[in-house]
Design a protein around this motif. Sequence first.
Motif, PDB file in Angstrom:
ATOM      1  N   ARG A 125       0.854  -1.189   0.000  1.00 40.51           N
ATOM      2  CA  ARG A 125       0.000   0.000   0.000  1.00 40.51           C
ATOM      3  C   ARG A 125       0.886   1.234   0.000  1.00 40.51           C
ATOM      4  NH1 ARG A 125      -5.309  -0.036   1.789  1.00 40.51           N
ATOM      5  NH2 ARG A 125      -4.866   1.900   2.885  1.00 40.51           N
ATOM      6  N   VAL A 126       0.528   2.203  -0.806  1.00 37.86           N
ATOM      7  CA  VAL A 126       1.269   3.458  -0.866  1.00 37.86           C
ATOM      8  C   VAL A 126       0.355   4.548  -0.328  1.00 37.86           C
ATOM      9  CG1 VAL A 126       2.414   5.112  -2.359  1.00 37.86           C
ATOM     10  CG2 VAL A 126       2.550   2.682  -2.890  1.00 37.86           C
ATOM     11  N   VAL A 127       0.768   5.169   0.756  1.00 36.12           N
ATOM     12  CA  VAL A 127      -0.008   6.245   1.366  1.00 36.12           C
ATOM     13  C   VAL A 127       0.844   7.509   1.316  1.00 36.12           C
ATOM     14  CG1 VAL A 127      -1.122   7.067   3.470  1.00 36.12           C
ATOM     15  CG2 VAL A 127      -1.210   4.641   2.879  1.00 36.12           C
ATOM     16  N   VAL A 128       0.252   8.599   0.856  1.00 40.57           N
ATOM     17  CA  VAL A 128       0.958   9.873   0.771  1.00 40.57           C
ATOM     18  C   VAL A 128       0.621  10.687   2.018  1.00 40.57           C
ATOM     19  CG1 VAL A 128       1.131  12.040  -0.493  1.00 40.57           C
ATOM     20  CG2 VAL A 128       1.010   9.904  -1.733  1.00 40.57           C
ATOM     21  N   LEU A 129       1.648  11.093   2.734  1.00 37.95           N
ATOM     22  CA  LEU A 129       1.505  11.961   3.891  1.00 37.95           C
ATOM     23  C   LEU A 129       1.893  13.365   3.437  1.00 37.95           C
ATOM     24  CD1 LEU A 129       0.970  12.038   6.947  1.00 37.95           C
ATOM     25  CD2 LEU A 129       3.410  11.668   7.281  1.00 37.95           C
ATOM     26  N   GLN A 130       0.957  14.292   3.454  1.00 41.71           N
ATOM     27  CA  GLN A 130       1.165  15.603   2.854  1.00 41.71           C
ATOM     28  C   GLN A 130       0.691  16.699   3.790  1.00 41.71           C
ATOM     29  OE1 GLN A 130       2.444  16.627  -0.224  1.00 41.71           O
ATOM     30  NE2 GLN A 130       2.154  18.652   0.617  1.00 41.71           N
ATOM     31  N   GLU A 140      -6.052  18.932  -5.702  1.00 44.48           N
ATOM     32  CA  GLU A 140      -6.695  18.146  -6.752  1.00 44.48           C
ATOM     33  C   GLU A 140      -5.657  17.520  -7.672  1.00 44.48           C
ATOM     34  OE1 GLU A 140      -9.428  20.887  -8.514  1.00 44.48           O
ATOM     35  OE2 GLU A 140     -10.744  20.872  -6.752  1.00 44.48           O
ATOM     36  N   PHE A 141      -4.608  18.264  -7.995  1.00 44.12           N
ATOM     37  CA  PHE A 141      -3.527  17.743  -8.823  1.00 44.12           C
ATOM     38  C   PHE A 141      -2.860  16.550  -8.123  1.00 44.12           C
ATOM     39  CE2 PHE A 141       0.874  17.553 -10.223  1.00 44.12           C
ATOM     40  CZ  PHE A 141       0.756  17.622 -11.601  1.00 44.12           C
ATOM     41  N   LEU A 142      -2.596  16.691  -6.832  1.00 37.72           N
ATOM     42  CA  LEU A 142      -1.976  15.629  -6.048  1.00 37.72           C
ATOM     43  C   LEU A 142      -2.857  14.382  -6.021  1.00 37.72           C
ATOM     44  CD1 LEU A 142       0.323  14.801  -4.052  1.00 37.72           C
ATOM     45  CD2 LEU A 142      -1.177  15.623  -2.251  1.00 37.72           C
ATOM     46  N   ILE A 143      -4.149  14.552  -5.817  1.00 32.71           N
ATOM     47  CA  ILE A 143      -5.073  13.417  -5.762  1.00 32.71           C
ATOM     48  C   ILE A 143      -5.164  12.733  -7.126  1.00 32.71           C
ATOM     49  CG2 ILE A 143      -7.504  12.799  -5.488  1.00 32.71           C
ATOM     50  CD1 ILE A 143      -7.574  14.963  -3.262  1.00 32.71           C
ATOM     51  N   GLU A 148      -3.441   8.000 -10.242  1.00 29.47           N
ATOM     52  CA  GLU A 148      -2.977   7.394 -11.489  1.00 29.47           C
ATOM     53  C   GLU A 148      -1.709   6.578 -11.274  1.00 29.47           C
ATOM     54  OE1 GLU A 148      -2.567  10.595 -14.263  1.00 29.47           O
ATOM     55  OE2 GLU A 148      -4.728  10.812 -14.527  1.00 29.47           O
ATOM     56  N   LEU A 149      -0.878   6.984 -10.320  1.00 24.03           N
ATOM     57  CA  LEU A 149       0.370   6.265 -10.046  1.00 24.03           C
ATOM     58  C   LEU A 149       0.177   5.090  -9.089  1.00 24.03           C
ATOM     59  CD1 LEU A 149       2.822   9.262  -9.734  1.00 24.03           C
ATOM     60  CD2 LEU A 149       2.727   7.574 -11.562  1.00 24.03           C
ATOM     61  N   GLY A 150      -1.003   4.939  -8.493  1.00 24.02           N
ATOM     62  CA  GLY A 150      -1.273   3.798  -7.636  1.00 24.02           C
ATOM     63  C   GLY A 150      -1.299   4.082  -6.154  1.00 24.02           C
ATOM     64  N   VAL A 151      -1.358   5.344  -5.759  1.00 21.37           N
ATOM     65  CA  VAL A 151      -1.439   5.681  -4.341  1.00 21.37           C
ATOM     66  C   VAL A 151      -2.786   5.186  -3.808  1.00 21.37           C
ATOM     67  CG1 VAL A 151      -1.554   7.590  -2.694  1.00 21.37           C
ATOM     68  CG2 VAL A 151       0.092   7.647  -4.549  1.00 21.37           C
ATOM     69  N   THR A 152      -2.762   4.512  -2.659  1.00 18.76           N
ATOM     70  CA  THR A 152      -3.995   3.945  -2.110  1.00 18.76           C
ATOM     71  C   THR A 152      -4.623   4.813  -1.022  1.00 18.76           C
ATOM     72  OG1 THR A 152      -2.675   2.645  -0.563  1.00 18.76           O
ATOM     73  CG2 THR A 152      -3.328   1.576  -2.614  1.00 18.76           C
ATOM     74  N   GLY A 153      -3.934   5.832  -0.553  1.00 15.47           N
ATOM     75  CA  GLY A 153      -4.506   6.697   0.470  1.00 15.47           C
ATOM     76  C   GLY A 153      -3.751   8.007   0.589  1.00 15.47           C
ATOM     77  N   PHE A 154      -4.436   9.020   1.082  1.00 12.44           N
ATOM     78  CA  PHE A 154      -3.842  10.336   1.295  1.00 12.44           C
ATOM     79  C   PHE A 154      -4.116  10.746   2.741  1.00 12.44           C
ATOM     80  CE2 PHE A 154      -4.854  10.081  -3.168  1.00 12.44           C
ATOM     81  CZ  PHE A 154      -3.710  10.548  -3.769  1.00 12.44           C
ATOM     82  N   VAL A 155      -3.089  11.190   3.440  1.00 10.12           N
ATOM     83  CA  VAL A 155      -3.230  11.678   4.820  1.00 10.12           C
ATOM     84  C   VAL A 155      -2.675  13.090   4.849  1.00 10.12           C
ATOM     85  CG1 VAL A 155      -2.551  11.338   7.217  1.00 10.12           C
ATOM     86  CG2 VAL A 155      -2.964   9.352   5.751  1.00 10.12           C
ATOM     87  N   PHE A 156      -3.484  14.037   5.274  1.00  9.98           N
ATOM     88  CA  PHE A 156      -3.062  15.430   5.334  1.00  9.98           C
ATOM     89  C   PHE A 156      -2.834  15.818   6.789  1.00  9.98           C
ATOM     90  CE2 PHE A 156      -5.628  15.055   1.481  1.00  9.98           C
ATOM     91  CZ  PHE A 156      -4.702  15.492   0.545  1.00  9.98           C
ATOM     92  N   CYS A 180      -8.876   6.751 -11.870  1.00 10.41           N
ATOM     93  CA  CYS A 180      -8.889   5.282 -11.941  1.00 10.41           C
ATOM     94  C   CYS A 180      -9.218   4.789 -13.350  1.00 10.41           C
ATOM     95  CB  CYS A 180      -9.933   4.707 -10.985  1.00 10.41           C
ATOM     96  SG  CYS A 180      -9.457   4.776  -9.273  1.00 10.41           S
ATOM     97  N   LYS A 181      -9.957   5.571 -14.103  1.00 11.95           N
ATOM     98  CA  LYS A 181     -10.355   5.160 -15.459  1.00 11.95           C
ATOM     99  C   LYS A 181      -9.211   5.299 -16.450  1.00 11.95           C
ATOM    100  CE  LYS A 181     -15.043   6.825 -14.830  1.00 11.95           C
ATOM    101  NZ  LYS A 181     -16.040   7.746 -15.402  1.00 11.95           N
TER     102      LYS A 181
END
Length: 182
Positions: A125-130, A140-143, A148-156, A180-181
């Motif tokens: 799982r790849v989670v971005v901590l931002q 929105e750009f980050l999400i 598209e690169l496969g990040v499974t979660g975002f934590v701000f 995802c499309k």
Amino acid sequence: MNPRRTSLFRPTPPGPSKAARKPPAAFFVKAILFSAPGGARPVMAHLHRFFIEDPPAEAGPGSTVRLSGEEGRHAARVVRVRAGECVGLFDGRGRMWEGMAAEIGRDGLLVEVRSERTEPPPVHRVVVLQAWLHREKALEFLIQHGTELGVTGFVFYRGRHSERAPKPSERWRRIALEACKQ
């Protein structure tokens, strides 16, 4: 009659230059797009994928699935899927179907399922901590690109220079779904 002057593409001046006898590149594109037999629309190599929030439990090869709601209207009115075209469906939980559009309506379409696949959940799982970003467009750009690169979660989190917390919205969900499309 001079064979050089009867070229299908354009008259070429006499001379040894082969470059002058080549047709313009745009000609080949037009020839491919507009030379489909019977005036049929050329088949695209891209498979249009659509999201189904609650797929029927019996969805499988040989069954039919109705694509309705926002995704169905998008398929029918924006993408303009035609009867007989191949489409892909996915539920966001690892199930994917490929099929052919059977009926097209104003607010959706009916898909005859030809094949079904189940993707296992990702091993890593790849989670971005931002830190909170100031501009909504940057979030929105980050999400979009993270998905598209496969990040499974975002934590701000609140950084030293963060002014205000981001407000999760339905727009973020739509952006992730559209990514995802791709």
